[in-house]
Design an enzyme around this catalytic site. Structure first.
Site, PDB file in Angstrom:
ATOM      1  N   HIS A  35      18.059   5.935 -12.297  1.00  0.00           N
ATOM      2  CA  HIS A  35      16.707   5.403 -12.129  1.00  0.00           C
ATOM      3  C   HIS A  35      15.750   6.586 -12.200  1.00  0.00           C
ATOM      4  O   HIS A  35      16.180   7.736 -12.397  1.00  0.00           O
ATOM      5  CB  HIS A  35      16.579   4.637 -10.813  1.00  0.00           C
ATOM      6  CG  HIS A  35      17.119   5.397  -9.626  1.00  0.00           C
ATOM      7  ND1 HIS A  35      16.543   6.555  -9.156  1.00  0.00           N
ATOM      8  CD2 HIS A  35      18.202   5.179  -8.845  1.00  0.00           C
ATOM      9  CE1 HIS A  35      17.223   6.992  -8.127  1.00  0.00           C
ATOM     10  NE2 HIS A  35      18.251   6.190  -7.910  1.00  0.00           N
ATOM     11  N   HIS A  38      16.600   9.900 -10.442  1.00  0.00           N
ATOM     12  CA  HIS A  38      17.527  10.803 -11.140  1.00  0.00           C
ATOM     13  C   HIS A  38      16.816  11.533 -12.276  1.00  0.00           C
ATOM     14  O   HIS A  38      17.051  12.710 -12.510  1.00  0.00           O
ATOM     15  CB  HIS A  38      18.682  10.011 -11.781  1.00  0.00           C
ATOM     16  CG  HIS A  38      19.603   9.344 -10.817  1.00  0.00           C
ATOM     17  ND1 HIS A  38      19.648   7.982 -10.667  1.00  0.00           N
ATOM     18  CD2 HIS A  38      20.531   9.859  -9.968  1.00  0.00           C
ATOM     19  CE1 HIS A  38      20.575   7.670  -9.767  1.00  0.00           C
ATOM     20  NE2 HIS A  38      21.109   8.783  -9.322  1.00  0.00           N
TER      21      HIS A  38
END
Ligand code: PAF
Length: 285
Positions: A35, A38
């Site tokens: 997501h 990250h």
């Protein structure tokens, strides 16, 4: 063009070539289902190094019995597209057999005592040994100059910093602030498990932490009372709190006169999903 590699040998060959060309190596270890949280780690690694390796490995060694290892979302295709769009250079996707060729019970383990036993370590015994063991293996495979971790897993970040320091690993560890949804919920792969109703309750975890922070900033000093009322607030909202703790951000032990910075950390279950979050503030003097 991003390369996808599954063998340690191929990974090390590619990295060696980059190193010989004088490039610095940045590393982002993940368990995939990426997501924006990250991706901000990958962006930071790109900013701070010449060649970025991201690993995707759902590490069985850090999951306890009855945890979500089998259901953990595996979304390699979507992850690869997102990594490529960030300019990530290599995605390393080893199998369990590549990482643990002699089996997990025969695997040498790395453990950071004390720090690994409190908070999430108390409710997930063995979890952090699984993390420090896999991260050590990955560090030895990649031999990065820098490695980037999210502050959402604040205890994990503290443990990795301690491990790197204690074992004299020549790697700079960089923490990146937690990515959040518009309503304040910390971004997490586990948010995908939440039902629509649970998703509407979930931001209350961050709101409760922020309310505790505000109370300390306004002069509250009875931390045991603050912790208890935060747990009650979470329970009233529908959570089953695991812990709500006001700690020294450096040692994760109780706050003392020496504490420079306070961390407020919480873990709570919402239905079948375990959520964690934290914030920090300068210790009032
Ligand atoms: O934070 C995670 O996703 C994992 O704990 C890590 C650091 C990739 C180790 O498996």
């Amino acid at each position: 063009m991003m390369q996808t590699l599954t063998s340690i040998k191929a990974l090390q060959d590619v990295i060696q070539e980059q190193r010989l060309a004088g490039r610095t190596i940045g590393f982002v270890p993940t368990m995939g289902n990426l997501h924006d949280g990250h991706l901000s780690l990958v962006r930071k690694a790109k900013e701070r190094s010449d060649f970025v390796v991201t690993s995707i490995f759902v590490n069985p060694l850090q999951f306890g019995a009855g945890e979500d290892l089998d259901n953990y979302p595996r979304t390699l295709e979507a992850d690869s597209l997102q990594l490529e769009a960030q300019g990530n250079d290599v995605v390393f996707v080893p199998s369990v057999g590549e990482m643990y060729p002699t089996g997990m019970s025969a695997q040498t383990q790395v453990s950071v005592p004390q720090l690994s036993e409190t908070l999430c370590g108390a409710s997930r015994p063995g979890h952090f040994n699984g993390v420090t063991t896999v991260v050590t293996k990955l560090f030895n495979m990649v031999r990065p100059d820098i490695a980037v971790f999210g502050e959402k897993d604040f205890q994990q970040l503290s443990i990795i910093r301690k491990m790197v320091n204690d074992l004299c690993m020549p790697i700079e560890i960089i923490g990146v602030p937690t990515g959040r949804a518009a309503d304040g919920l910390a971004l997490s792969s586990r948010n995908g498990y939440l039902t629509a109703e649970e998703r509407s309750i979930a931001p209350e975890l961050n709101r409760t932490i922020q309310a505790c922070k505000d109370a300390i900033l306004s002069g509250a000093t009875d931390f045991a009372h603050l912790e208890m009322s935060a747990q009650e607030r979470l329970q009233a909202a529908g959570f089953k709190p695991d812990y709500f703790a006001i700690r020294d951000s450096n040692t994760l032990a109780e706050v003392t006169e020496q504490t420079q910075e306070i961390a407020i950390l919480a873990a709570a279950r919402l239905g079948a999903t375990r959520l964690i979050d934290n914030t920090r503030l300068a210790a009032p003097k």
